[in-house]
Design an enzyme around this catalytic site. Structure first.
Site, PDB file in Angstrom:
ATOM      1  N   LYS A 193       0.848  -1.193   0.000  1.00 20.62           N
ATOM      2  CA  LYS A 193       0.000   0.000   0.000  1.00 20.62           C
ATOM      3  C   LYS A 193       0.882   1.240   0.000  1.00 20.62           C
ATOM      4  O   LYS A 193       1.491   1.592   1.003  1.00 20.62           O
ATOM      5  CB  LYS A 193      -0.939   0.043   1.205  1.00 20.62           C
ATOM      6  CG  LYS A 193      -2.061   1.033   0.907  1.00 20.62           C
ATOM      7  CD  LYS A 193      -2.651   1.739   2.074  1.00 20.62           C
ATOM      8  CE  LYS A 193      -1.848   2.824   2.707  1.00 20.62           C
ATOM      9  NZ  LYS A 193      -1.707   4.064   1.936  1.00 20.62           N
ATOM     10  N   GLY A 246       6.994   4.890   8.306  1.00 18.82           N
ATOM     11  CA  GLY A 246       6.190   6.102   8.430  1.00 18.82           C
ATOM     12  C   GLY A 246       6.405   6.720   9.793  1.00 18.82           C
ATOM     13  O   GLY A 246       7.457   6.530  10.426  1.00 18.82           O
ATOM     14  N   SER A 247       5.399   7.437  10.265  1.00 21.91           N
ATOM     15  CA  SER A 247       5.561   8.161  11.525  1.00 21.91           C
ATOM     16  C   SER A 247       5.481   7.199  12.714  1.00 21.91           C
ATOM     17  O   SER A 247       4.850   6.144  12.630  1.00 21.91           O
ATOM     18  CB  SER A 247       4.475   9.228  11.645  1.00 21.91           C
ATOM     19  OG  SER A 247       3.204   8.610  11.635  1.00 21.91           O
ATOM     20  N   THR A 248       6.071   7.611  13.819  1.00 24.55           N
ATOM     21  CA  THR A 248       6.049   6.787  15.031  1.00 24.55           C
ATOM     22  C   THR A 248       4.618   6.590  15.522  1.00 24.55           C
ATOM     23  O   THR A 248       4.231   5.492  15.938  1.00 24.55           O
ATOM     24  CB  THR A 248       6.940   7.440  16.112  1.00 24.55           C
ATOM     25  OG1 THR A 248       8.289   7.432  15.626  1.00 24.55           O
ATOM     26  CG2 THR A 248       6.893   6.706  17.426  1.00 24.55           C
ATOM     27  N   GLU A 249       3.835   7.649  15.416  1.00 22.67           N
ATOM     28  CA  GLU A 249       2.435   7.587  15.864  1.00 22.67           C
ATOM     29  C   GLU A 249       1.668   6.506  15.076  1.00 22.67           C
ATOM     30  O   GLU A 249       0.981   5.663  15.654  1.00 22.67           O
ATOM     31  CB  GLU A 249       1.841   8.960  15.579  1.00 22.67           C
ATOM     32  CG  GLU A 249       0.597   9.297  16.298  1.00 22.67           C
ATOM     33  CD  GLU A 249       0.077  10.633  15.752  1.00 22.67           C
ATOM     34  OE1 GLU A 249       0.874  11.454  15.252  1.00 22.67           O
ATOM     35  OE2 GLU A 249      -1.146  10.821  15.812  1.00 22.67           O
ATOM     36  N   GLY A 251       2.984   4.069  13.376  1.00 22.69           N
ATOM     37  CA  GLY A 251       3.616   2.777  13.660  1.00 22.69           C
ATOM     38  C   GLY A 251       2.986   2.115  14.881  1.00 22.69           C
ATOM     39  O   GLY A 251       2.767   0.898  14.899  1.00 22.69           O
ATOM     40  N   GLU A 268       9.927   1.083  10.554  1.00 25.54           N
ATOM     41  CA  GLU A 268      11.006   2.062  10.355  1.00 25.54           C
ATOM     42  C   GLU A 268      10.341   3.421  10.539  1.00 25.54           C
ATOM     43  O   GLU A 268       9.540   3.834   9.713  1.00 25.54           O
ATOM     44  CB  GLU A 268      11.603   1.867   8.958  1.00 25.54           C
ATOM     45  CG  GLU A 268      13.009   2.387   8.853  1.00 25.54           C
ATOM     46  CD  GLU A 268      13.050   3.802   8.374  1.00 25.54           C
ATOM     47  OE1 GLU A 268      13.036   4.712   9.245  1.00 25.54           O
ATOM     48  OE2 GLU A 268      13.071   4.011   7.157  1.00 25.54           O
ATOM     49  N   CYS A 302      13.716  10.443   7.219  1.00 33.19           N
ATOM     50  CA  CYS A 302      13.633  10.017   8.620  1.00 33.19           C
ATOM     51  C   CYS A 302      14.977  10.160   9.326  1.00 33.19           C
ATOM     52  O   CYS A 302      15.026  10.382  10.523  1.00 33.19           O
ATOM     53  CB  CYS A 302      13.086   8.605   8.733  1.00 33.19           C
ATOM     54  SG  CYS A 302      13.908   7.469   7.635  1.00 33.19           S
ATOM     55  N   GLU A 399       9.996  15.648  15.781  1.00 30.18           N
ATOM     56  CA  GLU A 399      10.403  15.474  14.383  1.00 30.18           C
ATOM     57  C   GLU A 399       9.588  16.439  13.525  1.00 30.18           C
ATOM     58  O   GLU A 399       8.360  16.378  13.501  1.00 30.18           O
ATOM     59  CB  GLU A 399      10.150  14.034  13.927  1.00 30.18           C
ATOM     60  CG  GLU A 399      10.652  13.803  12.524  1.00 30.18           C
ATOM     61  CD  GLU A 399      10.449  12.371  12.042  1.00 30.18           C
ATOM     62  OE1 GLU A 399       9.374  11.805  12.303  1.00 30.18           O
ATOM     63  OE2 GLU A 399      11.363  11.845  11.387  1.00 30.18           O
TER      64      GLU A 399
HETATM   65  P1  ADP Z   1       2.134  10.927   7.354  1.00 28.17           P
HETATM   66  O1  ADP Z   1       1.296  11.333   8.514  1.00 28.17           O
HETATM   67  O2  ADP Z   1       3.325  11.763   7.193  1.00 28.17           O
HETATM   68  O3  ADP Z   1       1.384  10.741   6.062  1.00 28.17           O
HETATM   69  P2  ADP Z   1       2.024   8.188   8.132  1.00 28.17           P
HETATM   70  O4  ADP Z   1       2.959   7.460   9.003  1.00 28.17           O
HETATM   71  O5  ADP Z   1       0.662   8.425   8.668  1.00 28.17           O
HETATM   72  O6  ADP Z   1       2.744   9.515   7.714  1.00 28.17           O
HETATM   73  O7  ADP Z   1       1.886   7.434   6.728  1.00 28.17           O
HETATM   74  C1  ADP Z   1       2.747   6.463   6.247  1.00 28.17           C
HETATM   75  C2  ADP Z   1       1.933   5.362   5.601  1.00 28.17           C
HETATM   76  O8  ADP Z   1       1.072   4.807   6.583  1.00 28.17           O
HETATM   77  C3  ADP Z   1       1.011   5.820   4.461  1.00 28.17           C
HETATM   78  O9  ADP Z   1       0.990   4.805   3.472  1.00 28.17           O
HETATM   79  C4  ADP Z   1      -0.326   5.917   5.147  1.00 28.17           C
HETATM   80  O10 ADP Z   1      -1.424   5.753   4.264  1.00 28.17           O
HETATM   81  C5  ADP Z   1      -0.268   4.759   6.122  1.00 28.17           C
HETATM   82  N1  ADP Z   1      -1.158   4.849   7.273  1.00 28.17           N
HETATM   83  C6  ADP Z   1      -1.661   5.965   7.861  1.00 28.17           C
HETATM   84  N2  ADP Z   1      -2.466   5.635   8.890  1.00 28.17           N
HETATM   85  C7  ADP Z   1      -2.473   4.280   8.968  1.00 28.17           C
HETATM   86  C8  ADP Z   1      -3.097   3.330   9.831  1.00 28.17           C
HETATM   87  N3  ADP Z   1      -3.900   3.701  10.829  1.00 28.17           N
HETATM   88  N4  ADP Z   1      -2.860   2.020   9.620  1.00 28.17           N
HETATM   89  C9  ADP Z   1      -2.036   1.613   8.636  1.00 28.17           C
HETATM   90  N5  ADP Z   1      -1.431   2.456   7.786  1.00 28.17           N
HETATM   91  C10 ADP Z   1      -1.639   3.775   7.935  1.00 28.17           C
END
Ligand code: ADP
Length: 498
Positions: A193, A246-249, A251, A268, A302, A399
């Site tokens: 995805k 992606g973001s820690t939140e 993750g 990561e 990152c 960050e």
């Molecule tokens: P940002 O907030 O900078 O877009 P994210 O960490 O939210 O960074 O996004 C990184 C990836 O994680 C994207 O592919 C996003 O669609 C996906 N993503 C966002 N929220 C969720 C979630 N709740 N579960 C799984 N994947 C998610």
């Protein structure tokens, strides 16, 4: 695509971007089950350039079923490691052959300057080649047992199964390959995805994967939003492993979603990486090095060096150099050949970074970096340097994911105290050290709690070097031999010979 900048696009990339897009499930290009689509924006102009299917839980389910079928039976399940190597090498060649087109798509979808995108794509092909070589080399071992009797015991490494891979928008093609290539090397099947901001190169990669000859269902690509498609993939009961960048939140949300079937998770995540410049460093290299550490890719990295510690005896010289370097960078649309730095990825991201810059000033830090007028519509932020920052400030702790660095002088010779400052963060992804003193470099590298340390360089983009985080920067290592721990399970087999 009405802006005149798109005249710089080659015929193939223009045709691809304008095409009606579909997702790849089980070897077929399909619309979303719901029929819904969403818009894709060029961050350099703010224009809608394409629209793609809005995949949701139903589409993820179909993709997982296709991946499961491909994993359990068929050409892929029976394929010999040497044949997987051949397929991956063909994929690497095709990525290279389509390199100009992929770079142009990336410049529109993500905003990267063409030259930067082109280098990234060359690196991506090398990553595939590196991984391809491992397919024939990942063996188990025979084990000598001490229990009574005569035994033959050994381990095998088996593909973990169906893998869900969720990637961010900052390096759309590289992130897809960092995930897909090692999983395919060991024989997993994949549901990828891409980030909703940058789905285009993942879809183009899907076509190239088909052109390379991978069997249907081995790689499935579902475009959609995180809260729906991403969450459904992380939670799916028939996915054996989820790999997330992606973001820690987010993750942490992925971990929670994965609890249902206890799928393996690798992450990561974010960083707030320190860079140290010691007084003996070669400042001709360290100064642009420290500037690039934060301004490259507009700081949307990152491992960006977002906390810059410079010894007080050279502080003014280095910081003036970093500010000047930032001021000279040509910030502009990715398709403008003069651009060295592109826009941020989205309006929200620009607002977020602008908010941090305001907050930094309000909290009393001094801001440097030329204010500039940018093309209306694009999400640009100028390279920004803050001095007089303190650890309680949000710009120091959090960050930012933008071209904003906090610079601090240090006058300490005590490496434990210096390392404690570096480690004063919830993250632990990367650290940079600029010094010519060998002992100092090794000692400080040992003391820093981070997954990667570079000395007299910033980030070595090398497939053989493991990459990943300590603390809240993640779980597991990508790249290097270590990545195969993410995509394989070890089985031990003991045979009683008596
Ligand atoms: P940002 O907030 O900078 O877009 P994210 O960490 O939210 O960074 O996004 C990184 C990836 O994680 C994207 O592919 C996003 O669609 C996906 N993503 C966002 N929220 C969720 C979630 N709740 N579960 C799984 N994947 C998610």
């Amino acid at each position: 695509m009405s802006s005149s900048i798109y005249e710089n696009l080659g015929a193939q990339s223009a045709q691809f971007i304008r095409a009606e897009h579909r997702m790849l499930i089980g070897g077929r290009w399909v619309e979303a089950f719901s029929g819904k689509t969403f818009d894709v924006f060029d961050p350099g102009t703010g224009e809608v350039v394409a629209c793609v299917p809005e995949g949701e839980a139903a589409d993820i389910d179909l993709a997982v079923q296709a991946a499961r079928r491909a994993f359990e039976a068929g050409d892929w399940a029976r394929m010999k490691p040497a044949d997987r190597t051949r397929l991956l090498l063909r994929l690497a060649d095709l990525i290279e052959r389509h390199g100009d087109e992929l770079a142009e798509i990336e410049a529109v979808d993500n905003g990267k300057p063409l030259a930067v995108a082109r280098r990234g794509i060359a690196g991506t092909a090398e990553m595939v080649r590196y991984m391809a070589g491992w397919a024939t080399k990942l063996n188990g071992e025979s084990v000598n047992l001490s229990v009574p009797g005569e035994w033959h015991a050994y381990t095998t490494r088996e593909a973990v199964g169906v893998v869900g891979q969720i990637i961010p928008w900052n390096f759309p093609l590289s992130m897809a390959i960092w995930k897909i290539a090692p999983a395919l090397t060991v024989g997993c099947t994949v549901v990828l995805k891409p980030a909703e901001q940058t789905p285009l190169n993942a879809l183009r990669l899907g076509q190239i994967i088909q052109e390379a000859g991978f069997p249907d269902g081995v790689v499935n690509i579902v475009t959609g939003f995180g809260a729906t498609a991403g969450a459904a993939l992380a939670a799916h009961p028939d996915v054996d492993k989820v790999a997330f960048t992606g973001s820690t939140e987010t993750g942490k949300r992925v971990i929670q979603a994965a609890l249902g079937n206890l799928k393996k998770v690798s992450l990561e995540l974010g960083g707030k990486s320190p860079v140290f410049v010691f007084p003996d460093a070669n400042l001709e290299l360290a100064t642009p090095g420290a500037a690039n550490a934060i301004f490259f890719n507009s700081g949307q990295v990152c491992s960006a060096g977002s906390r810059l510690f410079v010894h007080k005896t050279v502080f003014d010289r280095v910081i003036e150099g970093v500010i000047e370097h930032g001021n000279k960078l040509k910030v502009g649309h990715g398709l403008d050949p003069a651009s060295q730095v592109g826009p941020l990825i989205s309006r929200q991201q620009k607002q977020r970074v602008d908010g941090y810059i305001r907050q930094g000033e309000e909290e009393g830090a001094r801001r440097f970096g030329e204010q500039r007028a940018f093309d209306a519509g694009g999400y640009f932020v100028a390279p920004t340097v803050f001095v007089d920052t303190t650890p309680d400030m949000s710009i120091y702790r959090e960050e930012i994911f933008g071209p904003v660095v906090c610079a601090m002088p240090f006058d300490d010779d005590d490496l434990d105290r210096i390392a404690a400052e570096a480690n004063r963060t919830e993250f632990g992804l990367f650290a940079g050290i600029w010094t010519q003193k060998l002992g100092l470099a090794h000692k400080l590298a040992r003391r820093i709690k981070a997954g990667s340390v570079s000395v007299n360089a910033h980030m070595v983009n090398e497939p053989a070097l493991p990459f990943g985080g300590y603390k809240q920067s993640g779980w597991g290592r990508e790249r290097g031999r270590e990545v195969f721990d993410l995509y394989t399970s070890v089985k031990s087999i003991a045979i009683n010979l008596d």
